[in-house]
Design a protein around this motif. Structure first.
Motif, PDB file in Angstrom:
ATOM      1  N   SER A  11       2.934   9.042   7.160  1.00 31.69           N
ATOM      2  CA  SER A  11       3.748   8.153   6.338  1.00 31.69           C
ATOM      3  C   SER A  11       4.723   7.399   7.219  1.00 31.69           C
ATOM      4  CB  SER A  11       4.512   8.964   5.295  1.00 31.69           C
ATOM      5  OG  SER A  11       3.631   9.618   4.425  1.00 31.69           O
ATOM      6  N   GLN A  13       7.547   3.741   7.176  1.00 31.69           N
ATOM      7  CA  GLN A  13       8.150   2.653   6.415  1.00 31.69           C
ATOM      8  C   GLN A  13       7.523   1.324   6.802  1.00 31.69           C
ATOM      9  OE1 GLN A  13      12.453   2.949   6.912  1.00 31.69           O
ATOM     10  NE2 GLN A  13      12.571   3.756   4.833  1.00 31.69           N
ATOM     11  N   THR A  90      -1.610   0.816   2.966  1.00 31.21           N
ATOM     12  CA  THR A  90      -1.777   2.196   2.513  1.00 31.21           C
ATOM     13  C   THR A  90      -3.222   2.435   2.113  1.00 31.21           C
ATOM     14  OG1 THR A  90       0.508   2.413   1.771  1.00 31.21           O
ATOM     15  CG2 THR A  90      -1.124   3.855   0.735  1.00 31.21           C
ATOM     16  N   GLN A 116      -5.111   9.920   6.033  1.00 37.15           N
ATOM     17  CA  GLN A 116      -4.319   9.108   5.108  1.00 37.15           C
ATOM     18  C   GLN A 116      -3.177   8.401   5.831  1.00 37.15           C
ATOM     19  OE1 GLN A 116      -4.788   8.549   1.761  1.00 37.15           O
ATOM     20  NE2 GLN A 116      -3.017   7.150   1.811  1.00 37.15           N
ATOM     21  N   THR A 118       0.120   6.107   4.721  1.00 31.87           N
ATOM     22  CA  THR A 118       0.950   5.671   3.604  1.00 31.87           C
ATOM     23  C   THR A 118       2.128   4.875   4.138  1.00 31.87           C
ATOM     24  OG1 THR A 118       0.341   7.637   2.332  1.00 31.87           O
ATOM     25  CG2 THR A 118       2.287   6.414   1.603  1.00 31.87           C
ATOM     26  N   SER A 120       5.514   2.849   3.067  1.00 32.73           N
ATOM     27  CA  SER A 120       6.477   2.644   1.985  1.00 32.73           C
ATOM     28  C   SER A 120       7.256   1.360   2.194  1.00 32.73           C
ATOM     29  CB  SER A 120       7.424   3.832   1.908  1.00 32.73           C
ATOM     30  OG  SER A 120       8.102   3.999   3.142  1.00 32.73           O
TER      31      SER A 120
END
Length: 121
Positions: A11, A13, A90, A116, A118, A120
């Motif tokens: 993950s 930003q 994403t 994965q 991701t 944000s």
């Protein structure tokens, strides 16, 4: 048995960077076309890049200038360097490989399990 394993998802930003790696093992023949695919939520799987051994790397328009693919022949590893990431990036990212030249590959013969990514906002 032939195997592809991805590393490096996570993950981040928006505006950040990630590097994905794909390690090939168990192959007794040369791979000539390596690729990265992604499947975004609610969308079809798409080819992000293709890397041809000794040849060109091609990119889908949406990642040009932001993503870079590379391959270390000696280590049988290829990479996807992703910069300026956007929430729209994403997706589950998959590496793929084939013993044929990229121009002959419609569907890759070998696939990783996916990692994965991701992003944000």
């Amino acid at each position: 048995a032939e195997q592809l394993v991805e590393f490096g998802g996570g993950s981040v930003q928006g505006g950040g960077s990630l590097r994905l790696s794909c390690v090939a093992s168990g192959f007794t023949f040369n791979l000539y076309c390596m690729g990265w695919y992604r499947q975004r939520p609610g969308k079809e799987r798409e080819r992000v890049i293709s890397i041809e051994r000794g040849g060109d790397t091609t990119y889908v328009d949406s990642v040009k200038g932001r993503f870079t693919g590379s391959y270390e022949y000696a280590k049988s590893v290829w990479y996807l360097e992703m910069n300026s990431l956007k929430p729209d990036d994403t997706a589950m990212y998959y590496c793929a490989a084939d013993s044929r030249r990229c121009g002959l590959v419609k569907d890759f013969s070998f696939w990783g399990q996916g990692t994965q990514v991701t992003v944000s906002s």
